[in-house]
Design a protein around this motif. Sequence first.
Motif, short mmCIF file in Angstrom:
data_model
loop_
_atom_site.label_atom_id
_atom_site.label_comp_id
_atom_site.label_asym_id
_atom_site.label_seq_id
_atom_site.Cartn_x
_atom_site.Cartn_y
_atom_site.Cartn_z
N GLY A 172 1.22 -8.10 -71.59
CA GLY A 172 2.65 -8.10 -71.26
C GLY A 172 2.89 -8.58 -69.85
O GLY A 172 3.35 -9.70 -69.61
N PHE A 173 2.59 -7.71 -68.89
CA PHE A 173 2.62 -8.07 -67.48
C PHE A 173 1.84 -7.04 -66.69
O PHE A 173 1.48 -5.99 -67.22
N VAL A 174 1.56 -7.36 -65.45
CA VAL A 174 0.92 -6.41 -64.53
C VAL A 174 2.01 -5.90 -63.59
O VAL A 174 2.82 -6.68 -63.07
N TYR A 175 2.04 -4.59 -63.39
CA TYR A 175 3.02 -3.97 -62.50
C TYR A 175 2.32 -3.68 -61.19
O TYR A 175 1.43 -2.84 -61.13
N TYR A 176 2.70 -4.41 -60.13
CA TYR A 176 2.08 -4.17 -58.82
C TYR A 176 2.95 -3.19 -58.03
O TYR A 176 4.13 -3.43 -57.80
N VAL A 177 2.34 -2.09 -57.63
CA VAL A 177 3.01 -1.06 -56.82
C VAL A 177 2.91 -1.50 -55.36
O VAL A 177 1.81 -1.57 -54.80
N SER A 178 4.06 -1.79 -54.75
CA SER A 178 4.07 -2.47 -53.46
C SER A 178 3.66 -1.60 -52.28
O SER A 178 3.36 -2.11 -51.20
N ILE A 179 3.68 -0.28 -52.47
CA ILE A 179 3.38 0.63 -51.36
C ILE A 179 2.35 1.66 -51.81
O ILE A 179 2.17 1.89 -52.99
N THR A 180 1.69 2.26 -50.85
CA THR A 180 0.84 3.41 -51.17
C THR A 180 1.72 4.65 -51.06
O THR A 180 2.24 4.96 -49.99
N GLY A 181 1.92 5.33 -52.17
CA GLY A 181 2.79 6.50 -52.15
C GLY A 181 3.59 6.61 -53.41
O GLY A 181 3.32 5.94 -54.40
N ILE A 182 4.60 7.44 -53.35
CA ILE A 182 5.42 7.75 -54.52
C ILE A 182 6.64 6.84 -54.60
O ILE A 182 6.97 6.15 -53.63
N THR A 183 7.30 6.84 -55.75
CA THR A 183 8.50 6.02 -55.92
C THR A 183 9.57 6.42 -54.92
O THR A 183 9.75 7.60 -54.61
N GLY A 184 10.29 5.41 -54.42
CA GLY A 184 11.42 5.67 -53.53
C GLY A 184 11.04 6.08 -52.12
O GLY A 184 11.90 6.46 -51.33
N ALA A 185 9.75 6.00 -51.77
CA ALA A 185 9.31 6.55 -50.48
C ALA A 185 9.47 5.60 -49.31
O ALA A 185 9.81 6.01 -48.21
N ALA A 186 9.22 4.32 -49.51
CA ALA A 186 9.23 3.37 -48.40
C ALA A 186 9.78 2.04 -48.89
O ALA A 186 9.91 1.81 -50.09
N ALA A 187 10.09 1.17 -47.94
CA ALA A 187 10.64 -0.14 -48.30
C ALA A 187 9.53 -1.15 -48.52
O ALA A 187 8.56 -1.20 -47.76
N ALA A 188 9.66 -1.94 -49.57
CA ALA A 188 8.69 -2.99 -49.85
C ALA A 188 8.90 -4.15 -48.88
O ALA A 188 10.03 -4.49 -48.54
N GLY A 211 7.14 -3.53 -58.02
CA GLY A 211 8.08 -2.42 -57.96
C GLY A 211 7.72 -1.45 -56.85
O GLY A 211 6.71 -1.60 -56.16
N PHE A 212 8.54 -0.42 -56.69
CA PHE A 212 8.49 0.61 -55.64
C PHE A 212 9.07 0.02 -54.34
O PHE A 212 8.63 -1.02 -53.86
N GLY A 213 10.05 0.69 -53.79
CA GLY A 213 10.56 0.33 -52.47
C GLY A 213 11.55 -0.82 -52.43
O GLY A 213 11.79 -1.38 -51.36
N ILE A 214 12.14 -1.19 -53.57
CA ILE A 214 13.13 -2.28 -53.60
C ILE A 214 14.51 -1.65 -53.82
O ILE A 214 14.76 -1.05 -54.86
N ARG A 215 15.40 -1.81 -52.83
CA ARG A 215 16.68 -1.09 -52.89
C ARG A 215 17.89 -1.99 -52.72
O ARG A 215 19.02 -1.50 -52.80
N SER A 216 17.69 -3.27 -52.44
CA SER A 216 18.82 -4.14 -52.16
C SER A 216 18.62 -5.50 -52.81
O SER A 216 17.49 -5.89 -53.12
N PRO A 217 19.71 -6.26 -53.02
CA PRO A 217 19.58 -7.62 -53.55
C PRO A 217 18.69 -8.50 -52.67
O PRO A 217 17.93 -9.33 -53.19
#
Length: 263
Positions: A172-188, A211-217
């Motif tokens: 399908g696809f690979v999901y790369y977690v952009s930060i070390t930590g939990i969801t919503g913790a830091a900005a990518a 994904g992880f850390g993306i909050r704006s357009p």
Amino acid sequence: MTRIDRKFAALKAEGKKAFVSYTMAGDPDYDTSLELMKGLPGAGVDIIELGMPFTDPMADGPTIQLAGQRALDGGQTLQKTLDMAAEFRKGDDDTPIVMMGYYNPIYSRGVDRFLTDAKAAGIDGLIVVDLPPEEDEELCIPAQKAGLNFIRLATPTTDDRRLPKVLQNTSGFVYYVSITGITGAAAAQATDVGPEVARIKAATDLPLIVGFGIRSPETARAIASVADGAVVGSAIVKMVEEKRTVPEILSFVESLAAGAHSA
């Protein structure tokens, strides 16, 4: 080909990056959650990640933890999450749905029964964050045989020795977690993500979504410019927590999707 494969092929033909959204099934209640889900494709969402609420979501930060708790308090179950997908499918047979969560509810239901029911409900893929590759026989291999993509997470700590193991049965696809930590913790940061994406893409032909850390357009655009697409979850779920209306949330989602699609 699964719906996920077809979606990425169509996006590639258009020269577009993917925008993936995450919402928690049943948050703040079943009807509102379903209304929001039905509106996502029209807001530009290419793939829907549908969270399975669970009592101990160890990879998630407070925003998604609370969303899961609200859903469970409102009576959401794994069956109701499958029902949501089936209801969505009555009006949309194209948009891929990926169920994301933890293994315990699936194990409790029984793997064979779950896979049969998920396929019947129109689920296309699974992300189960607490099942490592060493446990592929448990769910990953049966899921692939049932025609569901099994999507694996890669992280900043997935080194070159570990990477082949992570990729071996992923589809399908690979999901790369952009930060070390939990969801919503830091900005990518695209500058950090870019080299890692390139390293992983050198080892697989699968699309790589960040994904992880993306909050704006703006961040969605920056991340999508160095990957095959972007995932936003906590920023959307936070609006549900704030009791924003479905049209308000979908307007925000539309801005995020436009950011990713402009990359």
